[in-house]
Design an enzyme around this catalytic site. Structure first.
Site, PDB file in Angstrom:
ATOM      1  CB  CYS A  79      -0.901   0.027   1.228  1.00 26.17           C
ATOM      2  SG  CYS A  79      -1.851   1.562   1.360  1.00 26.17           S
TER       3      CYS A  79
ATOM      4  CB  CYS B  73      -2.012   4.726   4.372  1.00 25.44           C
ATOM      5  SG  CYS B  73      -3.496   4.090   3.580  1.00 25.44           S
ATOM      6  CB  SER B  74      -1.046   0.788   6.603  1.00 26.03           C
ATOM      7  OG  SER B  74      -2.061   1.611   7.162  1.00 26.03           O
ATOM      8  CB  CYS B  75      -5.015  -0.422   2.106  1.00 21.69           C
ATOM      9  SG  CYS B  75      -5.657   1.256   2.211  1.00 21.69           S
TER      10      CYS B  75
END
Lengths: 198, 124
Positions: A102, A105-107
């Site tokens: 991702c 961000c951090s999906c």
């Protein structure tokens, strides 16, 4: 406490203040928060995704459903919840390896893998895996033959990618549970392959 | 087949090239990270904001970190998380920034060892 360059108060104290103010307003309560933390620390993790992979390896119909509509197929196991929407499953092939990032961000598909590890959230992984996937995978211990192409999938709120790794040779006799035990989180993000048992 | 586990032992344990570890790392490195995570999810469950709202705020906050703080400070994911959470709380609830600042300052003046002040008074 280390000095903060921008003089922001330490995060632990700010978090505590935020929780106190939200509790005062009746918007959250400690029990609910404890329950959510406990769930993601103890109950949700890569073992969920491993079960999905093992089912796909042993049941061709399930695999087809999984590749067609990931969210619905993992829902058959009861795996759903936050970040469980829009799961897209991509299958590794002999000549095509897939890896997930991702970049913004951090999906990450929480119901299948739990919360992402630090390396997945690291700025270096987020930028480098796109620019030089072969090198980064090598550094992470996955040496792919030059004949294998690599596709990098950028997860977002619209699509959360999940890798269906290749079933290792020599596992024809294994049960679904035994197969699931071979599958690692890293393999389901695409930074590793699934090794043969033993 | 590469034996990942064997190779990982020879690679740096942290830093930009840190290898993934199958096991052993904590979900939250410190208790406050868990609280910040739980607060966010609790607020989405209450319908105060959506997970998509939060993701958008987190993307902004990470981008801001990249621009401003990366040269001077080690990246800390949950600092970005907390900044995103504060932004949304101020935007979507009656809680205000001055209130958060005041209560934080108040907590900072607590005597050492007194880490939970239930009778807080932040109107000073």
């Amino acid at each position: 406490m280390t000095a903060m360059p921008d003089a922001r108060p330490p995060a632990p104290i700010r978090t505590e203040a935020l929780e106190a103010l939200l509790t005062e307003r009746g918007l959250v309560n400690a029990d609910a928060i404890n329950g959510l933390i406990n769930r993601f620390v103890n109950d949700v993790g890569p073992m969920n995704g491993a079960k999905v992979v093992a089912r796909a390896w042993t049941d061709p119909d399930y695999k087809e459903r999984l590749l067609t509509d990931g969210t619905a197929a993992v829902g058959e196991f009861g795996f759903s919840g936050p970040q469980g929407e829009h799961i897209v499953v991509v299958e590794n092939q002999e000549d095509m390896h897939n890896v997930v990032v991702c970049t913004l961000c951090s999906c990450y598909p929480w119901p299948l893998l739990g919360l992402p590890p630090d390396w997945y959230k690291d700025p270096a992984y987020r930028s480098r895996i796109v620019r030089e996937p072969r090198t980064v995978l090598n550094e992470m211990g996955l040496a792919l033959d030059d004949s294998v192409d690599i596709t990098v999938w950028d997860s977002s709120a619209e699509n959360r990618y999940f890798i269906l790794p290749q079933r290792p040779a020599g596992t024809e006799e294994l049960s679904e549970d035994e197969l699931a035990a071979l599958v690692t989180r890293e393999a389901m993000v695409g930074v590793a392959q699934v090794g043969a048992p033993g | 087949m590469t034996d990942t586990t064997a190779l990982l032992g020879e690679l740096p344990a942290d830093g930009p090239a840190a290898p993934p570890r199958s096991n052993g790392e904590l979900v939250f490195a410190a208790p406050w990270e868990g609280r910040a995570f739980g607060l966010m999810l609790a607020l989405t469950e209450q319908g105060v904001f959506t997970l998509s709202d939060f993701q958008a705020a987190l993307i902004n906050s990470i981008a801001r970190w990249d621009e401003l703080q990366r040269p001077v400070e080690e990246y800390h994911y949950y600092e970005c998380w907390l900044a995103a959470l504060e932004t949304l709380v101020v935007e979507k609830t009656p809680v205000t920034n001055p209130e958060i600042d005041a209560l934080t300052s108040h907590y900072l003046t607590r005597p050492a060892g007194h880490d939970h002040d239930h009778d807080h008074d932040h109107h000073h």
